[in-house]
Write a protein that holds these residues in place. Structure first.
Motif, short mmCIF file in Angstrom:
data_model
loop_
_atom_site.label_atom_id
_atom_site.label_comp_id
_atom_site.label_asym_id
_atom_site.label_seq_id
_atom_site.Cartn_x
_atom_site.Cartn_y
_atom_site.Cartn_z
N ASP A 197 0.82 -1.21 0.00
CA ASP A 197 0.00 0.00 0.00
C ASP A 197 0.86 1.26 0.00
O ASP A 197 0.33 2.37 0.11
CB ASP A 197 -0.99 -0.01 1.17
N GLN A 198 2.17 1.10 -0.09
CA GLN A 198 3.07 2.23 -0.27
C GLN A 198 4.13 1.84 -1.31
O GLN A 198 4.55 0.68 -1.33
CB GLN A 198 3.75 2.59 1.06
N VAL B 285 4.77 -7.20 3.37
CA VAL B 285 3.67 -6.34 2.91
C VAL B 285 2.36 -7.11 2.91
O VAL B 285 1.28 -6.53 3.10
CB VAL B 285 3.95 -5.68 1.53
N ALA C 253 0.93 -6.85 6.38
CA ALA C 253 0.31 -5.53 6.58
C ALA C 253 -1.05 -5.49 5.89
O ALA C 253 -2.03 -4.97 6.45
CB ALA C 253 1.22 -4.43 6.04
N THR D 251 -4.68 -4.66 7.46
CA THR D 251 -5.42 -3.48 7.00
C THR D 251 -6.77 -3.86 6.40
O THR D 251 -7.76 -3.14 6.59
CB THR D 251 -4.58 -2.71 5.95
N TRP E 141 6.10 -3.71 10.45
CA TRP E 141 6.77 -2.56 11.06
C TRP E 141 8.27 -2.79 11.21
O TRP E 141 9.08 -1.90 10.99
CB TRP E 141 6.16 -2.27 12.44
N THR F 128 3.46 1.05 7.68
CA THR F 128 2.23 0.37 7.33
C THR F 128 2.18 -0.95 8.10
O THR F 128 3.21 -1.62 8.19
CB THR F 128 2.14 0.13 5.81
N PRO F 129 1.04 -1.29 8.70
CA PRO F 129 -0.22 -0.55 8.79
C PRO F 129 -0.05 0.76 9.55
O PRO F 129 0.86 0.90 10.36
CB PRO F 129 -1.15 -1.50 9.57
N PRO F 130 -0.94 1.74 9.33
CA PRO F 130 -0.80 3.06 9.96
C PRO F 130 -0.88 2.97 11.49
O PRO F 130 -1.63 2.16 12.04
CB PRO F 130 -1.99 3.84 9.41
N THR G 285 -1.17 11.91 7.68
CA THR G 285 -1.87 11.25 6.57
C THR G 285 -1.64 11.99 5.26
O THR G 285 -1.45 11.37 4.21
CB THR G 285 -3.37 11.14 6.86
N GLN H 209 2.03 11.51 4.21
CA GLN H 209 2.25 10.14 3.71
C GLN H 209 1.67 9.99 2.31
O GLN H 209 2.28 9.35 1.43
CB GLN H 209 1.63 9.11 4.66
N ASN I 230 3.79 8.95 -0.89
CA ASN I 230 3.45 7.84 -1.80
C ASN I 230 3.47 8.30 -3.25
O ASN I 230 3.98 7.61 -4.14
CB ASN I 230 2.07 7.27 -1.45
#
Lengths: 340, 127
Positions: free
Chosen positions: A182-183, A302, A305, A309, A323, B2-4, B77, B80, B84
């Motif tokens: 997601d990034q 990923v 994650a 999410t 993380w 991630t995750p946030p 947010t 970020q 991205n």
């Protein structure tokens, strides 16, 4: 208070042991880790031939969403392929692919007791002589895995051509990164481009690949001997250098820089593996597979994650690898590419 | 990360409440609290510098891509999301530099990518 799974598990096992009576399950507790499967230990008691018998067993159950999406049959059959061989593994007992008994598919296996797996325990207490012994056993066993007959798993797993092993694995993991990240990951993307532009030679042979052979996935004793190789959920058929590259990828040093698996210099690990397997680890090919395994690791992190999410699995074990390791994995790629 | 972080902290709060309930097996409680502690430690380590690092990195990437601009919205947010967008542009730029054989640009991009991993590096990271 008894764990709610205990009576359901006892009912299931009683159905598999028609000659036994009084089947009970007790002391069921979840074991730490287990990001790809929920892992529990428990004590099975039953009466057979008028005698009460007990056995310590392991339950591996699929979670709602996993860090690694694999078929539990693959893991079950991989363990079975090595049981009784020079590669120490626990005995597999029952595989259940339906969800009626315990809510999700699972298998039950022997628990190998009295040993540890955690890297922290290994590095905190062991002497250098013991670590050298662990290294010797670790890469000797990997050599045995590399030269094992893949035929027992050929019915369960795809059998790629020798010159397609690399592409099959790279396509799979690059695809998962495309799906789950997601990034943006510029270093990972650069590594994938390099891997596609510089493919390795065809595999020397088709081997059973453990898929997650690293410090932390085997049971060791205080003398440095290894009594069980665990976590076969990513097992597949492919290039034997793949497992060697995974064992050498830098995140598995656990911060003990310059030591493969935190145990010994990479050259020593490769020499042990070559001696045990009789195979050659061409340096350029091994570099490719080591960098590939950095990409594979990133695919797993990923993915964990993404599972969190998306709400598929909110367990903290899904957060920790993301993380802790996504950036470390990119630094590992830089290191393997000679840029760090 | 991630995750946030906010989503993770909310989940950890719920987990802490569940772990405090009676009847949770000791091993499961210890596992949950151990992981919670490790994650809180990471969140604590990254908190103070998070916005600074994103602003610094966004500016560095704009210098490489030739974009003019600066971060006006300093919510994490928003930073970020801009990061991205810029890192996606950086991937495109690096791919083009490779196909063009532009060694000088590739060197500058790699230098920034190495620094970017320094910014994100955790004290407990294995690499």
């Amino acid at each position: 208070m008894a764990h709610p799974l205990e009576p359901r598990l006892a009912t299931y096992i009683a159905g598999r042991l028609p000659e036994a009576s009084g089947v009970t399950v007790s002391n069921l507790e979840r074991i730490s880790g287990g990001a790809s499967r929920e892992t529990y230990r428990f004590l099975l008691s039953r009466i057979e031939g008028g005698q009460t018998r007990t056995r310590k067993l392991i339950l591996r159950r699929d979670p709602p969403a996993s860090l690694i999406d694999t078929e539990r049959r693959v893991e079950f059959e991989a363990y079975r392929a090595f049981h009784g061989s020079a590669v120490p593994v626990p005995e597999m007992l029952w595989l259940e692919e339906g969800s009626d008994a315990l809510g999700h598919p699972f298998f039950i296996a022997e628990e190998i007791t009295g040993f540890q797996a955690g890297p922290a325990a290994l590095f905190a207490g062991a002497t250098e002589a013991v670590l050298a012994r662990v290294a010797e056993r670790k890469w000797s066993i990997l050599g045995d895995i590399a030269t094992a007959d893949p035929a027992p798993l050929a019915a369960t797993l795809p059998t790629p051509a020798l010159d397609e092993c690399w592409r099959r694995e790279l396509d799979h993991w690059a695809g998962l990164i495309d799906r789950d990240a997601d990034q943006p990951l510029p270093i990972t993307e650069a590594a994938i481009r390099w891997l596609r532009a510089n493919p390795p030679p065809p595999a020397q042979r088709l081997s059973i690949v453990h898929g997650d052979y690293r410090t932390g996935n085997f049971l060791f004793d205080a003398d440095g001997d290894i009594h069980g190789v665990l976590d076969w959920e990513m097992a597949h058929l492919g290039d034997p250098l793949e497992d060697l590259g995974w064992s050498l990828q830098p995140v598995w040093t656990f911060g003990r820089q310059g030591l493969a698996g935190g145990l010994c210099p990479s050259a020593r690990a490769v020499a042990i593996w070559e001696r045990a397997s009789g195979l050659h680890a061409d340096p350029a090919a091994l570099l490719w597979w080591t960098l590939f395994n950095c990409v594979k690791g990133q695919g797993i992190w990923v993915g964990s994650a993404a599972a969190f999410t998306s709400g598929g699995n909110r367990a903290p074990i899904m957060i920790y690898p993301a993380w802790w390791l996504i950036n470390a994995q990119e630094r590992a790629m830089l290191q393997v590419m000679g840029r760090l | 990360m991630t995750p946030p972080v906010p989503a993770v902290l909310a989940e950890l709060a719920a987990l802490a409440i569940r772990s405090a309930a009676p009847g949770i097996p000791d091993g499961e409680r210890a596992n949950a609290l151990g992981l919670t502690a490790s994650l809180l430690a990471i969140a604590a380590e990254t908190w103070d510098a998070a916005a600074h690092h994103l602003v610094e990195e966004n500016q560095a990437i704009r210098a490489l891509t030739g974009e003019v601009g600066r971060d006006e919205n300093l919510r994490l947010t928003a930073l970020q999301a801009e990061n991205n967008r810029l890192r996606e542009a950086l991937i495109t730029l690096q791919t083009r530099a490779e196909s063009d054989g532009d060694e000088a640009l590739q060197t500058r991009i790699w230098a920034e990518l190495i620094i970017s991993t320094d910014r994100r590096r955790l004290s407990t990271a294995p690499v």
